[in-house]
Design a protein around this motif. Structure first.
Motif, PDB file in Angstrom:
ATOM      1  N   UNK A  50      36.044  32.723  38.327  1.00 18.55           N
ATOM      2  CA  UNK A  50      37.463  33.079  38.429  1.00 18.55           C
ATOM      3  C   UNK A  50      37.763  34.485  37.911  1.00 18.55           C
ATOM      4  N   UNK A  51      36.787  35.099  37.257  1.00 17.32           N
ATOM      5  CA  UNK A  51      37.060  36.355  36.558  1.00 17.32           C
ATOM      6  C   UNK A  51      37.414  37.503  37.474  1.00 17.32           C
ATOM      7  N   UNK A  52      37.048  37.404  38.742  1.00 11.19           N
ATOM      8  CA  UNK A  52      37.334  38.475  39.692  1.00 11.19           C
ATOM      9  C   UNK A  52      38.616  38.225  40.479  1.00 11.19           C
ATOM     10  N   UNK A  53      39.398  37.223  40.047  1.00 11.75           N
ATOM     11  CA  UNK A  53      40.579  36.798  40.803  1.00 11.75           C
ATOM     12  C   UNK A  53      41.832  37.601  40.474  1.00 11.75           C
ATOM     13  N   UNK A  54      41.788  38.369  39.389  1.00 14.26           N
ATOM     14  CA  UNK A  54      42.973  39.099  38.970  1.00 14.26           C
ATOM     15  C   UNK A  54      43.872  38.316  38.029  1.00 14.26           C
ATOM     16  N   UNK A  55      43.526  37.053  37.762  1.00  8.83           N
ATOM     17  CA  UNK A  55      44.317  36.229  36.846  1.00  8.83           C
ATOM     18  C   UNK A  55      43.819  36.396  35.416  1.00  8.83           C
ATOM     19  N   UNK A 297      30.672  40.451  40.767  1.00  8.55           N
ATOM     20  CA  UNK A 297      30.426  40.701  39.347  1.00  8.55           C
ATOM     21  C   UNK A 297      29.255  41.652  39.177  1.00  8.55           C
ATOM     22  N   UNK A 298      29.381  42.573  38.221  1.00 10.95           N
ATOM     23  CA  UNK A 298      28.289  43.495  37.911  1.00 10.95           C
ATOM     24  C   UNK A 298      27.988  43.432  36.419  1.00 10.95           C
ATOM     25  N   UNK A 299      26.713  43.536  36.083  1.00 10.70           N
ATOM     26  CA  UNK A 299      26.320  43.535  34.680  1.00 10.70           C
ATOM     27  C   UNK A 299      26.599  42.227  33.979  1.00 10.70           C
ATOM     28  N   UNK A 300      26.641  41.135  34.736  1.00 12.91           N
ATOM     29  CA  UNK A 300      26.982  39.832  34.163  1.00 12.91           C
ATOM     30  C   UNK A 300      25.720  39.016  33.946  1.00 12.91           C
ATOM     31  N   UNK A 301      25.675  38.280  32.845  1.00 14.43           N
ATOM     32  CA  UNK A 301      24.522  37.437  32.585  1.00 14.43           C
ATOM     33  C   UNK A 301      24.454  36.302  33.607  1.00 14.43           C
TER      34      UNK A 301
END
Length: 327
Positions: A50-55, A297-301
């Motif tokens: 959900x982190x790329x959703x803008x919320x 996502x970039x640089x994400x584990x």
């Protein structure tokens, strides 16, 4: 002014995160939404998706919100409310009791700041014919407290499944405000503003009358230290077992070998956000239905979680994962 709040619940693999992503993709551009995510596993997969959703996103991994992470839930919820979103969506774990999170939202701590709308429960219509589901306490609670019930994944349901769901929905007392079929979690935004009717649902059960998780007093979140290449965490409750791994962002998995290995596992639920040599992907395997989706996502584990109704050979699975990244 209070914040419009909706709980979207449902059993493992019913499509809660996909539904929330679809809702976020269609939200009014001038509104700020927040999502509080709770997961049975420990590694926070849904929050990453959900982190790329803008919320605004907050996670409470490691069990149901009420017992395994009561204080972290309150802290996360308070942090979201302080940012004054226009709308709040709460996704409890598929193995949690929704009555307890309803009771928390109605408590003096949060009730003055929230307008709790109708609870939405997702169900797969075919599950209503499977004894393991219809006899599961959590499964039944999720459906009983919901004002709205959505038979998601309708494309996978037979005509008999559909008829059984409609018969079940029509027989409910008190009646459901709304029920419908859905594919891929596509719901109209208007459902989020449905007024809640089941006012006493949260108080019909002793909030302590359920299984607590073994690690209830521990911190639910865990992260890699600078010296660690990966870590593993396990959880168990309600007859299910989870094992999750976080691999450092510097580790890149071979796309084909990894997904071939995951797809070969006999496991009821596998989900992850994974760095590969072909980019970052989300992986979702719900009872053999596999979805692999590229994400930005970039640089994400890499985060991977397995959930099953029996203990698997976690050590062997871990060794195989480590071999793929030459650990």
């Amino acid at each position: 002014m209070t914040i419009s709040t909706t709980i979207i619940t449902g059993f493992l693999g019913s499509g809660k995160t996909t539904t929330i992503l679809n809702l976020l993709n269609t939200k009014p551009s001038n509104e700020k939404w927040a999502v509080l995510v709770n997961e049975f596993g420990e590694v926070g997969i849904d929050g990453a998706l959900l982190s790329d959703s803008g919320a605004l996103i907050k996670e409470v991994p490691g069990g149901c919100m009420c017992c395994a992470a009561g204080v972290p839930t309150s802290v996360a919820l308070t942090a979201l409310l302080r940012q004054q979103p226009d709308r709040l969506i709460i996704e409890p774990t598929g193995l949690g009791h929704p009555k307890e999170i309803i009771a928390l939202l109605e408590s003096p701590q949060f009730a003055p700041y929230l307008t709790l709308n109708a609870t939405i429960a997702l169900v797969e219509a075919k599950h209503l014919s499977i004894p393991r589901y219809v006899e599961n306490d959590n499964f039944n609670q999720q459906l009983s407290v919901a004002d709205i019930v959505i038979a998601n994944k309708a494309d996978q349901a037979t005509e008999q499944d559909r008829q059984r769901f409609e018969q079940w929905a029509k027989a409910q007392t008190p009646p459901k405000q709304h029920y419908q079929f859905s594919e891929y979690g596509n719901l109209p935004l208007s459902l989020l503003d449905t007024t809640r009717v089941l006012e006493d649902a949260a108080h019909s059960q002793d909030p302590h009358n359920h299984h607590h998780h073994d690690h209830a007093q521990q911190q639910p979140q865990f992260e890699l230290t600078p010296q660690q290449r990966y870590i593993r965490k396990q959880n168990q409750a309600q007859g299910y077992y989870s094992c999750g791994w976080v691999f450092g962002a510097e580790l890149v998995f071979p796309y084909q070998s990894l997904f071939d290995s995951l797809s070969a596992l006999q496991c009821e639920r596998i989900k992850g956000v994974i760095n590969t040599d072909e980019g970052c992907f989300s992986y979702n395997n719900a009872k053999g239905m596999i979805t692999i989706t590229p994400i930005t996502l970039e640089g994400f584990e890499t985060r991977l979680e397995l959930i099953h109704s029996a203990v698997l050979n976690w050590e062997e699975i871990e060794q195989n994962l480590c071999q793929l990244v030459s650990l």
